[in-house]
Write a protein that holds these residues in place. Structure first.
Motif, PDB file in Angstrom:
ATOM      1  N   SER A 184     136.584  85.568  54.261  1.00  0.00           N
ATOM      2  CA  SER A 184     136.925  86.850  53.656  1.00  0.00           C
ATOM      3  C   SER A 184     138.261  87.382  54.139  1.00  0.00           C
ATOM      4  O   SER A 184     138.778  88.324  53.587  1.00  0.00           O
ATOM      5  CB  SER A 184     135.828  87.877  53.960  1.00  0.00           C
ATOM      6  N   VAL A 185     138.825  86.775  55.201  1.00  0.00           N
ATOM      7  CA  VAL A 185     140.115  87.203  55.712  1.00  0.00           C
ATOM      8  C   VAL A 185     141.195  86.490  54.921  1.00  0.00           C
ATOM      9  O   VAL A 185     141.321  85.279  54.989  1.00  0.00           O
ATOM     10  CB  VAL A 185     140.250  86.900  57.215  1.00  0.00           C
ATOM     11  N   GLN A 186     141.975  87.238  54.154  1.00  0.00           N
ATOM     12  CA  GLN A 186     142.952  86.640  53.262  1.00  0.00           C
ATOM     13  C   GLN A 186     144.236  86.251  53.984  1.00  0.00           C
ATOM     14  O   GLN A 186     144.888  85.310  53.599  1.00  0.00           O
ATOM     15  CB  GLN A 186     143.265  87.621  52.113  1.00  0.00           C
ATOM     16  N   ALA A 187     144.597  86.975  55.006  1.00  0.00           N
ATOM     17  CA  ALA A 187     145.840  86.707  55.714  1.00  0.00           C
ATOM     18  C   ALA A 187     145.543  86.372  57.162  1.00  0.00           C
ATOM     19  O   ALA A 187     144.760  87.066  57.811  1.00  0.00           O
ATOM     20  CB  ALA A 187     146.768  87.918  55.617  1.00  0.00           C
ATOM     21  N   PRO A 188     146.171  85.304  57.706  1.00  0.00           N
ATOM     22  CA  PRO A 188     145.943  84.956  59.118  1.00  0.00           C
ATOM     23  C   PRO A 188     146.397  86.073  60.057  1.00  0.00           C
ATOM     24  O   PRO A 188     147.339  86.810  59.768  1.00  0.00           O
ATOM     25  CB  PRO A 188     146.805  83.701  59.308  1.00  0.00           C
ATOM     26  N   MET A 189     145.709  86.185  61.158  1.00  0.00           N
ATOM     27  CA  MET A 189     146.041  87.169  62.179  1.00  0.00           C
ATOM     28  C   MET A 189     146.572  86.462  63.418  1.00  0.00           C
ATOM     29  O   MET A 189     146.142  85.352  63.752  1.00  0.00           O
ATOM     30  CB  MET A 189     144.808  87.978  62.567  1.00  0.00           C
ATOM     31  N   ILE A 190     147.484  87.124  64.112  1.00  0.00           N
ATOM     32  CA  ILE A 190     147.994  86.649  65.396  1.00  0.00           C
ATOM     33  C   ILE A 190     147.863  87.805  66.376  1.00  0.00           C
ATOM     34  O   ILE A 190     148.189  88.945  66.048  1.00  0.00           O
ATOM     35  CB  ILE A 190     149.456  86.199  65.291  1.00  0.00           C
ATOM     36  N   VAL A 191     147.383  87.524  67.583  1.00  0.00           N
ATOM     37  CA  VAL A 191     147.184  88.560  68.583  1.00  0.00           C
ATOM     38  C   VAL A 191     147.989  88.222  69.833  1.00  0.00           C
ATOM     39  O   VAL A 191     148.006  87.067  70.277  1.00  0.00           O
ATOM     40  CB  VAL A 191     145.695  88.709  68.941  1.00  0.00           C
ATOM     41  N   ALA A 192     148.653  89.217  70.393  1.00  0.00           N
ATOM     42  CA  ALA A 192     149.431  89.057  71.612  1.00  0.00           C
ATOM     43  C   ALA A 192     148.949  90.052  72.650  1.00  0.00           C
ATOM     44  O   ALA A 192     148.678  91.208  72.320  1.00  0.00           O
ATOM     45  CB  ALA A 192     150.917  89.282  71.330  1.00  0.00           C
ATOM     46  N   VAL A 193     148.841  89.600  73.890  1.00  0.00           N
ATOM     47  CA  VAL A 193     148.513  90.487  74.998  1.00  0.00           C
ATOM     48  C   VAL A 193     149.586  90.320  76.065  1.00  0.00           C
ATOM     49  O   VAL A 193     149.708  89.257  76.681  1.00  0.00           O
ATOM     50  CB  VAL A 193     147.120  90.198  75.590  1.00  0.00           C
ATOM     51  N   ASP A 194     150.370  91.371  76.249  1.00  0.00           N
ATOM     52  CA  ASP A 194     151.424  91.405  77.259  1.00  0.00           C
ATOM     53  C   ASP A 194     150.845  92.078  78.505  1.00  0.00           C
ATOM     54  O   ASP A 194     150.601  93.284  78.515  1.00  0.00           O
ATOM     55  CB  ASP A 194     152.632  92.179  76.721  1.00  0.00           C
ATOM     56  N   ILE A 195     150.617  91.277  79.548  1.00  0.00           N
ATOM     57  CA  ILE A 195     149.995  91.787  80.777  1.00  0.00           C
ATOM     58  C   ILE A 195     151.105  91.980  81.806  1.00  0.00           C
ATOM     59  O   ILE A 195     151.541  91.028  82.455  1.00  0.00           O
ATOM     60  CB  ILE A 195     148.916  90.822  81.297  1.00  0.00           C
ATOM     61  N   GLY A 196     151.576  93.200  81.923  1.00  0.00           N
ATOM     62  CA  GLY A 196     152.666  93.496  82.827  1.00  0.00           C
ATOM     63  C   GLY A 196     152.200  94.206  84.076  1.00  0.00           C
ATOM     64  O   GLY A 196     151.025  94.549  84.238  1.00  0.00           O
ATOM     65  N   THR A 197     153.144  94.463  84.976  1.00  0.00           N
ATOM     66  CA  THR A 197     152.827  95.138  86.222  1.00  0.00           C
ATOM     67  C   THR A 197     152.496  96.611  85.999  1.00  0.00           C
ATOM     68  O   THR A 197     151.671  97.184  86.705  1.00  0.00           O
ATOM     69  CB  THR A 197     154.008  95.014  87.199  1.00  0.00           C
ATOM     70  N   SER A 198     153.120  97.228  84.977  1.00  0.00           N
ATOM     71  CA  SER A 198     152.909  98.652  84.750  1.00  0.00           C
ATOM     72  C   SER A 198     151.995  98.947  83.570  1.00  0.00           C
ATOM     73  O   SER A 198     151.435 100.032  83.482  1.00  0.00           O
ATOM     74  CB  SER A 198     154.254  99.357  84.529  1.00  0.00           C
ATOM     75  N   LYS A 199     151.839  97.982  82.643  1.00  0.00           N
ATOM     76  CA  LYS A 199     151.041  98.254  81.450  1.00  0.00           C
ATOM     77  C   LYS A 199     150.477  96.958  80.889  1.00  0.00           C
ATOM     78  O   LYS A 199     150.993  95.868  81.151  1.00  0.00           O
ATOM     79  CB  LYS A 199     151.897  98.947  80.378  1.00  0.00           C
ATOM     80  N   VAL A 200     149.393  97.100  80.106  1.00  0.00           N
ATOM     81  CA  VAL A 200     148.854  96.013  79.295  1.00  0.00           C
ATOM     82  C   VAL A 200     148.961  96.459  77.846  1.00  0.00           C
ATOM     83  O   VAL A 200     148.485  97.537  77.485  1.00  0.00           O
ATOM     84  CB  VAL A 200     147.386  95.710  79.644  1.00  0.00           C
ATOM     85  N   VAL A 201     149.605  95.645  77.030  1.00  0.00           N
ATOM     86  CA  VAL A 201     149.787  95.968  75.615  1.00  0.00           C
ATOM     87  C   VAL A 201     149.163  94.858  74.774  1.00  0.00           C
ATOM     88  O   VAL A 201     149.404  93.667  75.023  1.00  0.00           O
ATOM     89  CB  VAL A 201     151.276  96.112  75.252  1.00  0.00           C
TER      90      VAL A 201
END
Length: 423
Positions: free
Chosen positions: A5-22
């Protein structure tokens, strides 16, 4: 896609830094091959010091919080992601090797053999190979060959840049990610990821130094003739500046960080002598007013030290005189007023701030057009390259879909398409 049912592929990124996680969620338009960010999550990073995990439980909580926030915005469930890695334990070295071309014409097996031979040098047992990045090839006497596939010859020489990391540091980072409920598509060097977001092909070709100034470390990557030539990590970054302000002005660390972000300047001459800053006191002590030039005098020496160490690293690399495109600074601590002017005076090269590019930001331009998000957006762009090379998608499915969400992350062939991705 993790579900039909997902028409478009998804990409996920996790930036694990010293001050923040995004955490960023990108959706690929299969027709236009464009990538649009549809989810963003962020949490303070309390379990990391200088790129190394020091508290697994706190780090897992931060990752879970950022991922949950991104899931809500993107209306999806995330099962795997591309992860950035940095820290003083990162190392890089150039290597080369020569093999005989077996059938008189370069085949993929010949390229694989010369790359394997180049990376087979002595490597400490406590180090893990993170990336093997091709620079150029030599076929017989013809040098600077980007793609030798199909060329006639009898001798193939390969030049690579190999990035290594501490095996224990990587294992701890991966443990935090998996403990937060995520599979790992790939672990990527953060300055390599940032280069995808802020550098142009022309800059990489002419010669450019990328300086990613984060909270705990400053990461360096040098590109010349389209390939990465040198990587390094300097253990001085934004947190040291915050600590300097806290100590010199005798103010709490959170207040020092806010003062740095809002009022700091690294060139005292650029500051109006009449400008003042309100400095909160420690404990019950009242706030006091201080000249902004005094703040600049505190910040300037630390940035001078940082840029001087970068300059030394460039000279040590042997590429200091090959940076026709100058220097590109990115990361949250690159935004400070006067940083470009001070850097130009030390490097004697043109300097600019690298903003993330080449993505549709899903109506979040004001938030994401910021060097703080360079690594996260670069991870998405790196993942899009891998997606195109492998035909796989991230393990993401829409909320409410049935099925276990398993699929592409576990099936990705990590090395397949390396040549296309790096050239």
């Amino acid at each position: 896609m993790a579900n039909n049912s997902v028409q478009a592929p998804m990409i996920v990124a996790v930036d694990i830094g010293t001050s923040k996680v995004v955490c960023l969620v990108g959706q690929v338009n299969p027709l236009e091959q464009t990538l649009e960010i549809v989810g963003v999550g962020s949490r303070p990073s309390r379990g990391m010091r200088k790129g190394v995990v020091v508290n697994i439980d706190e780090m897992m909580d931060a990752i879970q919080g950022a991922v949950s926030e991104a899931e809500l915005m993107a209306d999806c469930r995330i099962h795997s992601a591309y992860i950035g890695i940095a820290g003083s334990h990162i190392g890089g070295r150039n290597s080369q090797a020569v093999v005989a071309i077996r059938d008189g014409e370069v085949a993929q097996t010949d390229i694989d053999r010369v790359v394997d031979a180049a990376k087979s040098g002595a490597n400490p047992v406590d180090q893990r190979i993170l990336h093997v990045l091709p620079q150029e090839f030599v076929v017989d006497d013809q040098g600077d060959v980007r793609n030798p596939l199909g060329m006639a010859g009898v001798r193939l020489e390969g030049h690579i840049h190999m990035v290594t990391c501490s095996a224990n540091a990587a294992q701890n980072l991966e443990k935090c990610v998996r403990g937060a409920g995520l599979d790992i598509d790939e672990v990527i060097l953060e300055q390599l990821a940032s280069s995808h977001a802020v550098l142009t092909d022309d800059e990489k070709e002419l010669g450019v130094c990328l300086i990613d100034i984060g909270g705990g470390t400053t990461d360096i990557a040098v590109f010349v003739r389209g390939a990465i030539r040198h990587t390094a990590v300097i253990p001085i970054a934004g947190d040291q500046v915050t600590n300097d302000i806290a100590m010199a002005l005798r103010t709490p660390t959170p207040a020092a960080d806010e003062i740095k972000t809002r009022y700091a300047c690294v060139v005292p001459q650029m500051v109006d002598p009449e400008q003042t800053v309100s400095v909160p006191g420690m404990g019950d002590r009242p706030a006091r007013t201080m000249a902004r030039q005094t703040l600049a005098a505190v910040v300037e020496p630390r940035y001078e030290e940082l840029f001087s160490l970068v300059q030394y690293e460039l000279e040590r690399s042997g590429y200091a005189d090959q940076l026709a495109a100058g220097v590109v600074m990115t990361g949250g601590s690159a935004k400070i007023e006067g940083a470009v002017q001070l850097a130009e005076s030390i490097f004697h090269l043109p300097v600019r701030i690298g903003m993330p590019k080449s993505l549709r930001l899903g109506g979040m331009e004001e938030l994401l057009h910021n060097p703080i998000y360079a690594t996260g957006i670069g991870l998405l762009m790196y993942g899009k390259q891998r997606l195109a090379a492998s035909g796989a998608g991230a393990q993401v499915r829409r909320r409410g879909d049935q099925g276990d969400g398993a699929g592409f992350g576990s099936m990705m062939q990590k090395m397949k398409g390396w040549f296309a991705s790096n050239f």
